[in-house]
Design a protein around this motif. Structure first.
Motif, PDB file in Angstrom:
ATOM      1  N   ILE A   3     -34.228  96.665 -40.876  1.00 14.84           N
ATOM      2  CA  ILE A   3     -35.444  96.291 -40.149  1.00 14.84           C
ATOM      3  C   ILE A   3     -35.197  96.448 -38.656  1.00 14.84           C
ATOM      4  CG2 ILE A   3     -37.089  94.444 -39.661  1.00 14.84           C
ATOM      5  CD1 ILE A   3     -36.226  93.185 -42.375  1.00 14.84           C
ATOM      6  N   GLY A   4     -35.987  97.276 -38.015  1.00 13.55           N
ATOM      7  CA  GLY A   4     -35.901  97.419 -36.566  1.00 13.55           C
ATOM      8  C   GLY A   4     -36.887  96.488 -35.884  1.00 13.55           C
ATOM      9  N   VAL A   5     -36.454  95.845 -34.815  1.00 13.52           N
ATOM     10  CA  VAL A   5     -37.328  94.962 -34.033  1.00 13.52           C
ATOM     11  C   VAL A   5     -37.327  95.469 -32.595  1.00 13.52           C
ATOM     12  CG1 VAL A   5     -37.779  92.617 -33.230  1.00 13.52           C
ATOM     13  CG2 VAL A   5     -36.767  92.988 -35.501  1.00 13.52           C
ATOM     14  N   SER A   6     -38.470  95.929 -32.134  1.00 17.35           N
ATOM     15  CA  SER A   6     -38.553  96.443 -30.766  1.00 17.35           C
ATOM     16  C   SER A   6     -38.847  95.314 -29.786  1.00 17.35           C
ATOM     17  CB  SER A   6     -39.644  97.510 -30.651  1.00 17.35           C
ATOM     18  OG  SER A   6     -39.769  97.927 -29.298  1.00 17.35           O
ATOM     19  N   LEU A   7     -37.874  95.046 -28.919  1.00 17.22           N
ATOM     20  CA  LEU A   7     -38.061  94.087 -27.827  1.00 17.22           C
ATOM     21  C   LEU A   7     -38.136  94.817 -26.489  1.00 17.22           C
ATOM     22  CD1 LEU A   7     -35.588  91.260 -28.931  1.00 17.22           C
ATOM     23  CD2 LEU A   7     -38.077  91.302 -29.180  1.00 17.22           C
TER      24      LEU A   7
END
Length: 359
Positions: A3-7
Motif C-alpha cells: 500500500i502506497g501512501v502519498s504524503l
C-alpha cells in the motif's frame, strides 16, 4: 499487499487538522495488518513526519519544488511526472491519497482518496482566482479518476453527490477519530487566568473576526472574566484579521500561533470553555478534541455539528453576543449526543476500504 501512501501534499505546520489526521494514518495504518507493507512517499521538507521504523521513500524535492510539479501536473494532464517511475519500482498494489488531491495522479494502480470538503465551491469569495482554478483542475480530476472516495462526514459525501455526477457507491463515509488516552502534560504554557480557547488556523472562514467583536462586547460590558487564547497556523490573512482587535481588548487576547501539539493539549486541558465560530467545516476535529478533555465546546450552527452530536444548546450565532454569553455561563453538562469513533476504529475502516478497493 503493498500500500502506497502519498504524503507529498503535506506541508508541515500549514494544514491544520489534516496534519493531525495524517499523523494517525502514519501511526495506525501499519498496525492494521502484519501481512501488508505500507510505503510512505514523502519529500525532503516533510521527511521528519514519518518515523524511521516505517518504510519510507523520500523524493528529493523541497516543498516549493513539489508545489511547482503539482502545478505543472494540474495544467498539463499528460505530463510525465518524474515521480511515477519511482512509485512503479515499489510495485505498489494500491495508493492512498489522504488529502483529496492525487499527487502524482498519473499512477495506473487502484487508488483511494480522502475528501475533507469542497469549501471552494461554497465559499468562492475566500479564494483567489488562481486557487479556484487550481482546485478545480486538481480536485475535480482526482474525484473522477480515483476508484474510491472516503468522505470524512456525511455532509461532505452529500456535498460531493450534489455537485458532481458520482455513483453513490463510490463514496464511503468514515469520520475522523476520538482519542480517550490519558492526558500527559508536556511543555506546558503559563496560563493563570480563566480563558476561552479557540484552536484554528487563520483561514477566512474560521470566524475569528466575529469572535473578536463578540468577545470585545462581553469584556467591555464586564460580562465575563475570561481571556481569549488562540493557537493555530498563521498565514498572510492573519495580519488583516488582527487589525479588527481594538486597542482596549488586545490585553485580553493571547495568540500563541502554531505551537507543538502537546502545548495545544495543555491549552485544552486548562480551558474553561472551547469555541468554534467557523462558517464552514467538513468535519471539525476541535469538537472531538474538546470532548477528549471533558470541555464544553460552543460551535456555530452548522449541519456537520448536528452530525457529530453537538447539543443544540451549544450551537450559537457568534454574532449574537447574548447567545454566546448564555452558552458560556451555562452549567448544563456538555455531552455529545452521538458516540464518536476512536482513531483506531477510523483508521481500521480506512484500511478495510483500501483492501476492498485493491481486490
Amino acid at each position: 499487499m503493498r500500500i502506497g501512501v502519498s504524503l507529498l501534499n503535506l506541508r508541515l505546520a500549514k494544514m491544520g487538522g489534516f496534519e493531525v489526521f495524517a499523523k494517525q494514518i502514519v501511526e495506525l495504518l501499519p498496525k492494521c495488518s502484519k501481512n501488508d507493507e505500507i510505503i510512505f512517499f514523502v519529500n525532503s521538507s516533510n521527511r521528519e513526519f514519518v518515523s524511521e521504523k516505517e518504510l519510507v521513500i523520500e523524493i528529493p524535492w523541497s516543498e516549493n519544488k513539489t508545489n511547482f510539479f503539482r502545478i505543472v501536473e494540474a495544467i498539463l494532464p499528460n505530463f510525465k511526472n518524474p515521480i511515477n517511475p519511482i512509485i512503479y519500482q515499489q510495485k505498489i498494489d494500491i495508493m492512498l491519497y489522504p488529502h483529496q488531491a492525487m499527487f502524482p495522479i498519473g499512477i495506473n494502480v487502484p487508488s483511494v482518496i480522502v475528501v475533507a470538503d469542497i469549501q471552494h465551491i461554497f465559499f468562492k469569495k475566500y479564494f483567489k482566482l488562481m486557487d479556484l482554478i487550481f482546485r478545480k483542475l486538481v480536485y475535480d480530476r482526482a474525484i473522477f479518476k480515483c476508484n474510491k472516495i472516503i468522505a470524512i462526514s456525511q455532509f461532505t459525501a452529500d456535498s460531493l453527490l450534489t455537485n458532481f455526477s458520482l455513483d453513490r457507491n463510490k463514496i464511503e463515509v468514515i469520520h475522523h477519530g476520538f482519542s480517550d488516552s490519558k492526558f500527559n502534560i508536556m511543555n506546558p504554557v503559563a496560563v493563570n487566568e480563566p480563558y476561552i480557547y479557540y484552536p484554528a488556523a487563520s483561514f477566512p472562514h474560521k470566524g475569528h473576526r466575529t469572535l473578536f467583536d463578540s468577545f470585545a462586547f462581553l469584556k467591555r460590558n464586564k460580562k465575563i472574566p475570561h481571556k481569549l487564547i488562540l493557537s493555530g497556523m498563521r498565514n498572510k490573512f492573519w495580519k488583516k484579521i488582527i487589525k479588527y482587535i481594538d486597542e482596549d481588548i488586545k490585553e485580553h487576547i493571547i495568540d500563541y500561533g502554531f505551537i507543538d501539539y502537546n502545548k495545544v493539549k495543555y491549552l485544552y486541558h486548562k480551558a474553561n470553555v472551547v469555541v468554534f465560530p467557523t462558517e464552514f467545516e467538513g468535519f471539525g476535529l476541535p469538537v472531538l478534541e474538546a470532548v477528549q478533555f471533558n470541555k464544553k465546546i460552543i460551535c456555530s450552527r452548522l449541519s456537520i455539528f448536528d452530525e457529530l452530536g453537538v447539543p443544540k444548546q451549544y450551537q450559537v450565532d457568534f454574532s449574537n453576543q447574548n447567545e454566546l454569553y448564555e452558552a458560556i455561563i451555562s452549567e448544563t453538562p456538555f455531552k455529545l449526543e452521538k458516540k464518536p469513533l476512536s482513531w483506531e476504529d477510523s483508521i481500521t475502516r480506512i484500511y478495510n476500504v483500501i483492501k476492498e478497493t485493491a481486490i
